[in-house]
Design an enzyme around this catalytic site. Structure first.
Site, mmCIF file in Angstrom:
data_model
loop_
_atom_site.group_PDB
_atom_site.id
_atom_site.type_symbol
_atom_site.label_atom_id
_atom_site.label_comp_id
_atom_site.label_asym_id
_atom_site.label_seq_id
_atom_site.Cartn_x
_atom_site.Cartn_y
_atom_site.Cartn_z
ATOM 1 N N CYS A 97 0.730 -1.322 -0.050
ATOM 2 C CA CYS A 97 0.218 -0.303 -0.308
ATOM 3 C C CYS A 97 0.741 1.187 0.445
ATOM 4 C CB CYS A 97 -0.932 -0.041 0.948
ATOM 5 S SG CYS A 97 -0.546 0.526 2.928
ATOM 6 N N GLU A 98 0.352 1.958 -0.700
ATOM 7 C CA GLU A 98 1.545 3.021 -0.804
ATOM 8 C C GLU A 98 1.348 4.611 0.478
ATOM 9 O OE1 GLU A 98 -0.286 4.938 -4.423
ATOM 10 O OE2 GLU A 98 -1.667 6.308 -3.112
ATOM 11 N N HIS A 99 0.288 4.388 1.122
ATOM 12 C CA HIS A 99 -0.112 4.407 2.527
ATOM 13 C C HIS A 99 1.148 4.592 3.573
ATOM 14 C CE1 HIS A 99 -4.238 5.400 0.281
ATOM 15 N NE2 HIS A 99 -3.359 6.630 0.815
ATOM 16 N N HIS A 100 2.042 3.300 3.917
ATOM 17 C CA HIS A 100 2.250 2.469 5.064
ATOM 18 C C HIS A 100 3.412 1.902 3.993
ATOM 19 C CE1 HIS A 100 -2.049 3.092 6.432
ATOM 20 N NE2 HIS A 100 -1.441 3.995 8.164
ATOM 21 N N GLN A 138 -5.565 -0.825 -3.177
ATOM 22 C CA GLN A 138 -6.395 -1.549 -4.342
ATOM 23 C C GLN A 138 -7.341 -1.106 -5.446
ATOM 24 O OE1 GLN A 138 -7.867 -4.832 -1.214
ATOM 25 N NE2 GLN A 138 -9.827 -4.762 -2.633
ATOM 26 N N HIS A 166 -4.956 -6.455 3.923
ATOM 27 C CA HIS A 166 -3.513 -4.790 3.838
ATOM 28 C C HIS A 166 -3.288 -5.197 5.498
ATOM 29 C CE1 HIS A 166 -5.564 -2.637 0.208
ATOM 30 N NE2 HIS A 166 -6.782 -3.838 0.403
ATOM 31 N N CYS A 168 -1.122 -2.960 6.923
ATOM 32 C CA CYS A 168 -1.621 -1.499 7.432
ATOM 33 C C CYS A 168 -2.787 -1.886 8.375
ATOM 34 C CB CYS A 168 -1.522 -0.549 6.660
ATOM 35 S SG CYS A 168 -3.170 -0.323 5.171
#
Ligand SMILES: [Zn+2]
Length: 206
Positions: A97-100, A138, A166, A168
């Protein structure tokens, strides 16, 4: 900085088995992160970790080195009049995931309704991996896979359903193990015609 290290004289310039060099600034970044997390990057077990982590990230993000559409460039026009759904399901994949930058682990089902030509079935999985091996969300992964097949195969319809966990969510934050996220993208016939959509979803097991 030791980013420009020339290969040893006796080694072939592009040896695929040769481990990629990891520039000092990349190793430093990982050492900083280890320290920030609370450990000592100089202790024995962690000394080579920055190199390993850096090389692992090159693999996780291999998708940046390729255009997934290349996998759809070889099509077969002789389909013997076949005009029903082609479906590849339960394709396991891994993304981040690009956030975490935490793992996204799941499976995908990819279907299309051909228009005069088909591709080798394994190519659908290659397209998926090409987009999955990047920093993702996703929703975008699902849309990119569908769009790529839609543009390059020009079928009558495309359906992509992705189900994933996920890390995260399961390993941090709300820490809810076992929750899965489902995303889907329907195009062409599968978007416009409810009967076709229901049919493809039931073939996929939904
Ligand atoms: Zn995340």
């Amino acid at each position: 900085m030791s980013s420009q290290v020339s290969p040893a004289e006796d080694s072939p310039r592009h040896d695929p088995l040769r481990k990629p060099d990891v520039p000092d600034n990349v190793q430093d970044a990982i050492r900083t992160l280890i320290q920030w997390a609370g450990d000592d990057p100089t202790r024995e077990g962690l000394v080579d970790t920055p190199k390993r982590v850096a090389r692992a990230w090159l693999e996780y993000c291999q998708g940046y080195q390729e255009d997934p559409a290349v996998h759809l460039s070889r099509i077969f026009e002789e389909v013997g009049g076949y005009d029903e759904v082609v479906l590849l399901k339960d394709i396991p994949f891994q993304s981040h995931c690009e956030h975490h930058m935490a793992p996204i682990i799941g499976k995908a089902a990819i279907a299309y309704l051909p228009r005069n030509h088909v591709v080798g079935i394994s190519k659908l999985a290659r397209v998926l991996h090409g987009f999955a091996r990047r920093l993702q969300i996703q929703e975008r992964l699902t849309a990119e896979v569908a769009q790529c097949i839609w543009e390059h195969l020009r079928p009558q319809g495309v359906a992509v359903v992705i189900e994933a966990n996920h890390a995260c969510m399961t390993a941090r934050g709300v820490r809810t193990p076992g929750v899965g996220m489902i995303t889907s993208r329907m195009m062409g016939t599968f978007l416009e015609d409810e009967r076709s959509r229901k049919e493809v979803l039931s073939l996929m097991g939904y």
